[in-house]
Design an enzyme around this catalytic site. Structure first.
Site, mmCIF file in Angstrom:
data_model
loop_
_atom_site.group_PDB
_atom_site.id
_atom_site.type_symbol
_atom_site.label_atom_id
_atom_site.label_comp_id
_atom_site.label_asym_id
_atom_site.label_seq_id
_atom_site.Cartn_x
_atom_site.Cartn_y
_atom_site.Cartn_z
ATOM 1 N N ASP A 1 4.043 1.070 -4.450
ATOM 2 C CA ASP A 1 3.736 1.692 -3.172
ATOM 3 C C ASP A 1 4.620 0.994 -2.127
ATOM 4 O OD1 ASP A 1 2.316 3.013 -1.093
ATOM 5 O OD2 ASP A 1 1.156 1.186 -0.795
ATOM 6 N N ASP B 1 4.184 1.075 2.026
ATOM 7 C CA ASP B 1 3.487 0.481 3.176
ATOM 8 C C ASP B 1 2.412 -0.503 2.698
ATOM 9 O OD1 ASP B 1 4.902 1.974 5.109
ATOM 10 O OD2 ASP B 1 3.611 3.707 4.750
HETATM 11 MG MG LIG Z 1 0.050 1.258 0.960
#
Ligand SMILES: [Mg+2]
Length: 302
Positions: free
Chosen positions: A25, A27
């Protein structure tokens, strides 16, 4: 569930040898949310040095592909464009694969709409407001037969008329229902959480009884897309790294990947220890993605 830092050198070697691909992932894992993530770049380089293929799977549609690339540049992370997956791209590829040629009713950010238009799709106009009377509702009740898909992602100007009309289109069983990011709680700063699109998608799911094609984590449609994109035939030899229990760890479970949670984003140690949903329990956790570089150095002298 084990703390990666607590593994012995032999256990750590076994962990590192147990996967070929790492899907990350962005962010809260390699892009900081509310505190810096030191050494993340070194961890990426070290993992590549160890022969791992890295891919990046984000639910963030808000800035479009251009902004995602800018963030990679800003942090000096080297990446192949093909190694980044985000919901808009997955949805566009899917609609192209089925030769979709009707209009799309898209609840989403302006940049997301631009990307669909650039890909050649026609978007329907969405209502701004309705007259607050029964006559106003009647206006919206005129359904548009040209619409073939309803997509729901983040829209900061979401309103009742847009939701109401989306529900109306979804009453037609041949209208495709697709969701992008399904996040409910989106951390903006350390003390501010944004109400994510997941809440509003759930309203439409409850109201219409429809199950959307999920093109954001932890969606099944995205899972098929990611496995195809990264040529993953043996999911257990892929490690998914994320900061969100529902989106990232849930996605890892849905795909049959191994799962590593980082504590630099959406989830605290307290929340992790209290989770009762088995699908959201990672195999491992680590305080920061940036620590991987040091652990490989300390435990394996690489
Ligand atoms: Mg995230």
């Amino acid at each position: 569930m084990k703390d990666l830092a607590s593994l012995t050198s032999a256990e750590f070697k076994q962990f590192l040898d147990s996967f070929d691909n790492i899907l990350c992932d962005c962010d809260g894992v390699i892009f900081p949310l509310h505190k810096p993530i030191p050494d993340a770049k070194d961890s990426i380089l070290k993992l590549r040095q160890c022969g791992k293929r890295l891919g990046f799977v984000t639910n963030n549609n808000v800035g479009g592909f251009k902004q995602i690339l800018e963030k990679f540049d800003q942090h000096e992370y080297k990446v192949n464009l093909d190694d980044i997956v985000y919901p808009t791209a997955a949805m566009i590829d899917y609609l192209k694969s089925i030769d979709f040629d009707k209009e799309i009713y898209l609840i989403g950010f302006p940049i997301m709409k631009e990307e669909f238009k650039k890909a050649g799709f026609k978007l329907a106009d969405l209502p701004d407001k309705i007259e607050e009377s029964r006559d106003g509702l009647k206006e919206i009740l005129k359904s548009n037969p040209n619409i073939g898909a309803v997509i729901v992602d983040v829209d900061l100007n979401l309103n009742f008329p847009k939701m109401f009309e989306a529900a109306l289109h979804l009453r037609q069983p041949d209208v495709i229902f697709m969701t992008g990011a399904t996040d409910k709680n989106v951390p903006i700063t350390s003390d501010l959480v944004f109400m994510g699109p997941g809440y509003f998608q759930q309203v439409l799911i409850d109201f219409t009884g429809r199950t959307p094609l999920g093109f954001g984590k932890p969606g099944l449609s995205l899972s098929k897309y990611v496995n195809n994109r990264f040529n993953i035939t043996n999911p257990s030899r892929t490690l998914f790294v994320g900061d969100s229990l529902e989106q990232d760890i849930g996605f890892g479970t849905c795909c049959g990947y191994q799962k590593l949670l980082v504590l630099t984003g959406a989830t605290t140690m307290d929340q992790l220890s209290k989770t009762t949903n088995k699908e959201w329990v990672p195999d491992f956790y680590i305080s920061s993605f940036g620590d991987i570089n040091r652990l490989i150095k300390d435990k394996l002298d690489i």
